[in-house]
Design an enzyme around this catalytic site. Structure first.
Site: not given
Length: 375
Positions: A82, A130, A153, A161
């Site tokens: 992301g 992502g 992350e 995620d």
């Protein structure tokens, strides 16, 4: 993927459409998605995931599309994750846009996992965060000798995620725990071993593979170009990974890594150092996420990750991690709390508390922005 492969999908069939950041094209029976932010290694924006959700939904019901392919423009990778600079700027403003971005992104991840047609992801070059979400949930996942993938992350004060906890919790032994806590970049063979990918195709053969997908089944096309790979590094490290990461306590894992005296002790010590450099809160929340996700469906895992993500938006380490890594680039984050021992069980538990009316409901149609949780 390579620029050469990206160029290989253009020139025939229906003209590409979509915004400049993501392009969609029909090539005979093949629907092609090209992430088109090469200077940012195709990092995902809110607009990109909204378009992905709309187009993938349309192609799922289009009898003229037999196979869907996702690739990245440029020569650096499929997707670096992301757009964390946009997330950082939004956090300073309250985090409302990021919450909506994640909701849409997780809907894309869920759709890919249950896609009714072969979904071919070319995981060439960098495939992080992502990028894993839009590739590793697919049915035909292709890595190359250039693949560097993973969920980094904890380096930026966040937790895996986009279904990353779901995927890594199902890896052999404790190798997924090792990958999640260290945030290591993984090779193509390691991605295959972890269950993040299915096939290895040399990057030089990707243009031919894309061309074949226009007229052949995904199984036939990939079967022609796939090759065997060298044994994955992670498989040979299970002698120390499995016993050291078997604990549900992050501090105990560090003690085991530092005291391990068998073959691979130097690698275990290096892993301990990598974990100690991460956000202590992120490490503990990530470990708890991996343990809690066992037995959950992907949609349930995404709902848990959404819960955790909203709490990170208002926690200090996520903002500080992005600042240190990509804004100021001083690589010296000041974590709060600063050590694993300072992160109390109650603080970890707060990340998993239900959101009430703000819970992520992936069955709900026409998602609307939600208020960010600041609990």
């Amino acid at each position: 993927m390579t620029g050469r492969a990206a160029d290989g999908i253009r020139g025939a069939g229906n003209p590409a459409h979509g915004t400049g950041e993501v392009l969609f094209e029909r090539r005979r029976q093949l629907g092609v998605v090209t992430l088109n932010r090469p200077r940012a290694v195709n990092a995902l924006t809110a607009g990109m995931v909204e378009q992905l959700l709309e187009q993938l939904t349309a192609w799922a019901d289009d009898d003229g599309v037999a196979t869907v392919l996702v690739q990245g423009a440029g020569d650096r990778g499929l997707c670096a994750g992301g757009d964390i600079v946009a997330i950082y700027e939004d956090m300073l403003a309250g985090g409302e846009r990021t919450a909506h971005f994640w909701e849409t992104e997780y809907r894309v991840n869920s759709l890919i996992a249950r896609y009714p047609k072969p979904y071919v992801a070319l995981m060439d070059g960098l495939v992080l965060g992502g990028g894993v979400g839009i590739s590793a949930h697919g049915s035909v996942r292709v890595v190359t000798e250039r693949t560097r993938t993973g969920m980094p992350e904890t380096t930026i004060g966040f937790a895996p995620d986009v279904g990353g906890t779901f995927l890594l919790s199902r890896a052999p032994g404790e190798t997924g725990t090792h990958a999640a806590l260290t945030g290591a970049h993984l090779s193509g063979p390691d991605a295959l071993f972890l269950g993040l990918a299915d096939h290895y195709v040399p990057s030089g053969k990707l243009p031919a593979l894309v061309k074949a997908l226009e007229t052949e089944t995904a199984e036939a096309a990939v079967g022609r170009y796939r090759e065997e790979v060298q044994p994955p590094v992670l498989e040979g490290q299970r002698n120390w990974i499995d016993p050291c990461y078997a604990s549900d306590d992050a501090e105990d894992i560090l003690r085991r890594l530092r005291s391990y005296a068998g073959e691979g002790s130097a690698d275990a010590l290096e892993a301990a150092g990598a974990i100690e450099a991460k956000s202590p809160t992120s490490v503990k929340v990530t470990l708890e996420s991996l343990r809690r996700v066992r037995g959950l469906s992907l949609d349930e895992a995404l709902a848990q990750e959404y819960r955790v993500g909203l709490r990170f938006l208002s926690a200090p380490d996520f903002r500080e991690g992005i600042r240190a890594q990509v804004v100021d680039k001083d690589r010296t984050p000041h974590w709060k709390p600063p050590t694993l021992a300072d992160v109390q069980p109650g603080q970890v538990e707060e990340f998993f508390k239900p959101l009430g009316v703000r819970e992520l409901d992936l069955q709900r149609v026409d998602p609307q922005p939600k208020e960010t949780d600041h609990a």
